[in-house]
Write a protein that holds these residues in place. Structure first.
Motif, PDB file in Angstrom:
ATOM      1  N   LEU A 139      46.567 -25.489   9.662  1.00  0.00           N
ATOM      2  CA  LEU A 139      46.807 -25.990   8.306  1.00  0.00           C
ATOM      3  C   LEU A 139      47.124 -24.873   7.306  1.00  0.00           C
ATOM      4  N   SER A 185      54.337 -26.461   8.153  1.00  0.00           N
ATOM      5  CA  SER A 185      54.768 -27.214   9.335  1.00  0.00           C
ATOM      6  C   SER A 185      55.122 -28.630   8.892  1.00  0.00           C
ATOM      7  N   SER A 232      56.865 -34.315   4.348  1.00  0.00           N
ATOM      8  CA  SER A 232      55.958 -33.746   5.360  1.00  0.00           C
ATOM      9  C   SER A 232      56.360 -34.111   6.783  1.00  0.00           C
ATOM     10  N   GLY A 237      54.754 -44.731   1.214  1.00  0.00           N
ATOM     11  CA  GLY A 237      56.084 -45.130   1.688  1.00  0.00           C
ATOM     12  C   GLY A 237      56.471 -44.389   2.959  1.00  0.00           C
ATOM     13  N   GLY A 241      51.102 -37.410   3.712  1.00  0.00           N
ATOM     14  CA  GLY A 241      52.322 -38.120   3.317  1.00  0.00           C
ATOM     15  C   GLY A 241      52.042 -39.103   2.199  1.00  0.00           C
ATOM     16  N   THR A 274      64.029 -49.697   0.826  1.00  0.00           N
ATOM     17  CA  THR A 274      63.242 -48.715   0.083  1.00  0.00           C
ATOM     18  C   THR A 274      61.872 -49.336  -0.144  1.00  0.00           C
ATOM     19  N   VAL A 275      60.833 -48.650   0.300  1.00  0.00           N
ATOM     20  CA  VAL A 275      59.478 -49.188   0.130  1.00  0.00           C
ATOM     21  C   VAL A 275      59.069 -48.991  -1.327  1.00  0.00           C
ATOM     22  N   TRP A 283      67.442 -33.773   8.438  1.00  0.00           N
ATOM     23  CA  TRP A 283      68.396 -34.091   7.360  1.00  0.00           C
ATOM     24  C   TRP A 283      69.446 -32.980   7.303  1.00  0.00           C
ATOM     25  N   ALA A 319      46.409 -41.629  12.977  1.00  0.00           N
ATOM     26  CA  ALA A 319      45.580 -40.511  13.436  1.00  0.00           C
ATOM     27  C   ALA A 319      44.255 -41.062  13.939  1.00  0.00           C
TER      28      ALA A 319
END
Ligand SMILES: Cc1cc2nc3c(=O)[nH]c(=O)nc-3n(C[C@H](O)[C@H](O)[C@H](O)COP(=O)(O)OP(=O)(O)OC[C@H]3O[C@@H](n4cnc5c(N)ncnc54)[C@H](O)[C@@H]3O)c2cc1C
Length: 289
Positions: free
Chosen positions: A205, A209, A54, A119, A116, A172-173, A286, A128
């Motif tokens: 929403l 996005s 996300s 992690g 999300g 890595t969480v 990415w 927020a």
């Protein structure tokens, strides 16, 4: 563990764009994840962890590293004691916040609407309505590049505005422990509902996005600067500056990653020309652009 070849990442990102990853792994347990990371470490094959996708813009040409998905399978949330909740890294933030509310624990309600994983939220220090995840984090368990399992404090994660050291350090969480306060479950639920209503009123929403596309410039709001530059609704192909919230770039349905990237670049250029502020993307890229 499921392994898919040439898996299109557009199936796994909220922007709904992104070409293939050579190999896409879905480990079923923390133990399988740790083993997979060990194999990658030893073979030297690069990889990235995917949460809910996300906060990602993935190139149409895809990526040249393996992707390891941790949402869905590596999830779970439990009450450790009267004030502490522990969640695995693949747990949806919404689920962790709802669980806390049901225990009559407050502190996570403003994070409930962030789409999300735990992690991914730690990597971004997501936040927020005046709450950031660091405000409620007691500790976090990570696997290091060398395969060591460590428990780190919020200070050791260097959490600041939409930033942590997790990626730089190659952690890595695995899980996070939250320290919360006692509250009345019904009142906490009421605040969650209020935040949800505010999101539905202000954010697009209904369209794909990655949330706020840009970081908040010091003392300013990206959305306001974009609006002042005359860019509300401005579009390139299927990519558009949201009509509803100028801080969001949306995929109207058939945008490519190239169009989204071109629009992000054009917004940066025009806002700088209009107000001399250089916006920086909050969304992570990415692949090659
Ligand atoms: C509609 C909408 C609203 C949003 N609102 C908000 C908001 O209010 N506040 C806010 O802060 N954000 C918001 N976002 C952005 C996004 O939800 C957050 O940044 C979220 O924390 C990203 O989590 P994720 O699991 O999707 O991470 P991903 O996008 O999957 O990954 C983000 C980065 O974290 C890394 N990563 C993920 N999991 C791990 C792990 N376990 N270990 C190591 N690295 C990992 C990935 O490799 C990647 O680099 C919004 C997004 C959308 C689409």
């Amino acid at each position: 563990m499921q392994i898919k070849e040439n898996e299109y990442l557009r199936e796994h990102t909220t922007f709904r764009v992104g070409g293939p990853a050579p190999r896409y792994y879905i480990p079923e347990s923390i133990e399988e994840l740790i083993e997979l990371l060990r194999e990658h470490r030893e073979s030297g094959v690069p990889f990235r962890i995917l949460g809910n996708g996300s906060n990602l813009l993935v190139s149409d040409a895809g990526v040249d590293f393996d992707v390891i998905e941790i949402r869905g399978r590596l999830e779970g949330v439990e009450l450790l004691d009267a004030e502490r909740v522990r969640a695995l890294a693949g747990t949806q933030l919404a689920r962790a916040a709802r669980f806390a509310q049901q225990q009559g624990l407050e502190g996570m309600e403003a994070l409930h609407g962030i789409p999300g994983t735990v992690g991914g939220a730690l990597v971004m220090n997501a936040g927020a309505y005046g709450t950031e995840i660091r405000d409620v984090l007691e500790s976090c368990e990570v696997l290091t590049r060398t395969g060591e399992r460590l428990r780190l404090s919020p200070e050791e994660l260097a959490l600041s505005y939409r930033h942590s050291c997790i990626e730089e350090k190659g952690y890595t969480v695995l899980s996070a422990t939250f320290r919360l306060r006692h509250g009345a479950a019904a009142e906490i639920a009421g605040r969650m509902q209020d935040y949800r209503t505010r999101r539905m009123e202000k954010q697009p929403l209904n369209l794909a996005s990655a949330g706020s596309t840009f970081r908040r410039p010091e003392g300013q709001f990206a959305g306001k600067l974009i609006e002042e530059a005359g860019l509300r609704g401005f579009s390139l192909g299927g990519a558009q500056v949201s009509e509803k919230h100028c801080g969001f770039i949306v995929n109207r349905g058939a945008a490519s990653a190239a169009e989204l990237y071109a629009l992000i670049s054009e917004v940066i250029r025009r806002v700088e020309a209009h107000s001399s502020v250089v916006l920086k993307p909050e969304v992570k890229m990415w692949g090659s652009f």
